[in-house]
Design an enzyme around this catalytic site. Structure first.
Site, PDB file in Angstrom:
ATOM      1  N   LEU A 131       0.841  -1.198   0.000  1.00  0.00           N
ATOM      2  CA  LEU A 131       0.000   0.000   0.000  1.00  0.00           C
ATOM      3  C   LEU A 131       0.873   1.242   0.000  1.00  0.00           C
ATOM      4  O   LEU A 131       1.787   1.378   0.815  1.00  0.00           O
ATOM      5  CB  LEU A 131      -0.902  -0.001   1.237  1.00  0.00           C
ATOM      6  CG  LEU A 131      -1.728   1.271   1.494  1.00  0.00           C
ATOM      7  CD1 LEU A 131      -2.784   1.465   0.414  1.00  0.00           C
ATOM      8  CD2 LEU A 131      -2.370   1.221   2.886  1.00  0.00           C
ATOM      9  N   CYS A 139     -14.523  26.330   9.660  1.00  0.00           N
ATOM     10  CA  CYS A 139     -14.665  25.202   8.732  1.00  0.00           C
ATOM     11  C   CYS A 139     -15.820  24.286   9.134  1.00  0.00           C
ATOM     12  O   CYS A 139     -16.502  23.726   8.276  1.00  0.00           O
ATOM     13  CB  CYS A 139     -13.361  24.417   8.630  1.00  0.00           C
ATOM     14  SG  CYS A 139     -12.176  25.160   7.498  1.00  0.00           S
TER      15      CYS A 139
END
Length: 394
Positions: free
Chosen positions: A163, A358
Site C-alpha cells: 500500500l 470550517c
C-alpha cells in the site's frame, strides 16, 4: 454612540453587541450572544463592508476581540457579513503550477507548527482528516478508527499487499492498515515534524518491518506499478489545479493493473474551483493553507479518468467533516491555556477561527469532502472488484 456607526450598520437586527475602544456599546438586537470589541478605531469605517476576510484578519491581528463562544461568533459574523456584503464575486483562479519548493514551504507552514499543539485537539492517532460517524454518537477516537476501517475496506486490502500512503501525516492510517490488515505500507510526507513523530510511533508499535515512512515529494515516487493499492487522504487539496493531471498520472503509473486508488479530500462547491465568497477563501489562503486549491468533484474525477483510471465509487462525507471539526474546535477551546504555551498568539487565533469556521462551512455546504475510489483496469478491461459494494458495509 449610534452616530459613530455607519448608517448601514444602524439598521441591522442581529444577536450582536459592538463595544468600541472608548467603552461605548451598541446592541444590534435585544439579546446579544456575541460581542465584537473594536480595539482599532479605523476598523469602524470598514464595517460597512464586513467581509469574512476583514473580520477574520482583524481578529488574527488583534484589532478586534470576540466575546462569546467561537462557534457562535462565527455564526453571527457570517450573518453580519451576509447582510452587507455581496456573495460570490470571485472568478475562477488562474492555474499556476506548483513546484516542489513551493509545496514543501506551504506544507511546512501548516504542518510543522507543533506536534504537541496538534495532540491537544486531534484523536489519539492524530488523524488530521474527516472522521466517519456511523451512528453520530461516536467519540472522535471512534470516528477516526471507523474512517481508517472504511478506507481499508473500500481498498479491499489483503495480507501481503503493498500500500502506498500519499500524504501519510502522523502515520495513523499506515499503522492501522499494517496492524489490522497485514499489508506493507510505504508512506510519504513533506512535513519533517510529522515524519519524526510518525516514525516514533511506528517503532513503538514494532511495525518497522511493515511500515516505511519517508520525506518525499509525490513527484519523486516510483512509477513502475509496484503498489497494489494507493490511498491519498487530505492531499489533493495541496496539489493545485495546474498540477492535478500530473498528480493523477503519477498515481496511475505507481499502481499495478487491477489495483485500486483512493483519493479522499476536500472539494469545491463551484465547478470551476473558485473560492467560497465574502472573503472566507482569501482568509484561508493567507493564514491557513497557502497555495491550497480545492478542485470540484467533477474536476477531480475528470483528471482521474483522463490518465486511464476508472472511477468506480464516490461518497460524500460533508456532514461527517462538519462533526469532526466541531470535535476539534471544542477540544481546542477546552485547551486554550495549554495551546497558548505551544504556539504564538497569532497562530492560536488563526486556528480557533479556522476550526470553528470550517465546521460552519461544511455544515452549510460551502465546501464538500469526497472519497473517490478508482481502479486501473487490466488491458482486456477486466477489474478485480466484486460485482457490488455490499462487502464494504457487511
Amino acid at each position: 454612540m449610534l452616530a459613530q456607526l455607519p448608517p448601514a450598520l444602524q439598521k441591522l437586527q442581529l444577536p450582536l453587541r459592538l463595544r468600541l475602544w472608548d467603552g461605548h456599546e451598541f446592541n444590534f438586537g435585544p439579546t446579544p450572544s456575541v460581542t465584537i470589541v473594536v480595539k482599532d478605531p479605523t476598523l469602524v469605517a470598514q464595517f460597512t463592508n464586513p467581509s469574512l476576510d476583514l473580520l477574520g484578519s482583524a481578529f488574527v491581528e488583534g484589532r478586534l476581540e470576540l466575546e462569546g463562544s467561537i462557534s457562535e461568533a462565527i455564526r453571527v459574523c457570517d450573518e453580519l457579513s451576509q447582510a452587507l456584503v455581496s456573495d460570490d464575486t470571485a472568478s475562477a483562479p488562474p492555474r499556476v503550477y506548483h513546484d516542489k519548493a513551493t509545496d514543501a514551504e506551504s506544507i511546512s507552514y501548516h504542518y510543522d507548527l507543533s506536534n504537541d499543539f496538534y495532540q491537544l485537539w486531534l484523536d489519539r492517532d492524530m488523524a488530521y482528516s474527516c472522521g466517519y460517524f456511523e451512528t453520530g454518537e461516536e467519540s472522535l477516537d471512534e470516528a477516526q478508527q471507523a474512517k481508517f476501517r472504511l478506507l481499508c475496506r473500500k481498498l479491499r486490502l489483503k495480507p501481503g499487499e503493498y500500500l502506498l500512503d500519499v500524504g501519510c501525516g502522523w502515520g495513523g492510517l499506515a499503522r492501522f492498515a499494517a496492524r489490522e490488515y497485514g499489508v506493507k505500507v510505504f508512506g510519504i510526507t513533506l512535513s519533517k515534524e510529522q515524519l519524526k513523530l510518525a516514525r516514533e510511533r511506528v517503532k513503538a508499535e514494532g511495525l518497522q518491518d511493515k511500515v516505511d515512512l519517508q520525506l518525499l515529494d509525490y513527484r519523486d515516487l516510483p512509477q513502475d506499478g509496484r503498489f497494489d493499492k494507493i490511498v491519498s487522504v487530505g492531499m489533493f487539496e495541496h496539489v493545485g489545479h495546474a498540477n492535478l493531471r500530473e498528480y493523477c498520472e503519477i498515481l496511475s503509473r505507481a499502481v499495478r493493473e487491477g489495483g485500486l486508488v483512493m483519493n479522499h479530500g476536500i472539494t469545491s462547491k463551484h465547478t470551476d474551483g473558485r473560492q467560497v465568497g465574502r472573503g472566507a477563501g482569501e482568509f484561508i489562503d493567507r493564514y491557513v493553507f497557502p497555495n491550497g486549491e480545492l478542485p470540484h468533484l467533477s474536476m477531480m474525477t475528470a483528471e482521474i479518468s483522463e490518465v486511464g483510471l476508472e472511477v468506480v465509487d464516490v461518497e460524500s462525507l460533508r456532514l461527517h467533516y462538519a462533526r469532526t471539526l466541531e470535535h476539534w474546535s471544542q477540544r481546542l477551546e477546552h485547551n486554550l491555556e495549554a495551546a497558548a504555551k505551544q504556539v504564538p498568539e497569532q497562530a492560536l487565533r488563526i486556528w480557533r477561527l479556522y476550526l470553528a469556521g470550517c465546521a460552519y462551512a461544511f455544515a452549510h455546504g460551502w465546501i464538500n469532502i469526497d472519497q473517490i475510489l478508482a481502479t486501473k483496469p487490466h488491458a482486456d478491461g477486466s477489474l478485480e472488484l466484486p460485482p457490488t459494494r455490499a462487502d464494504i458495509y457487511r
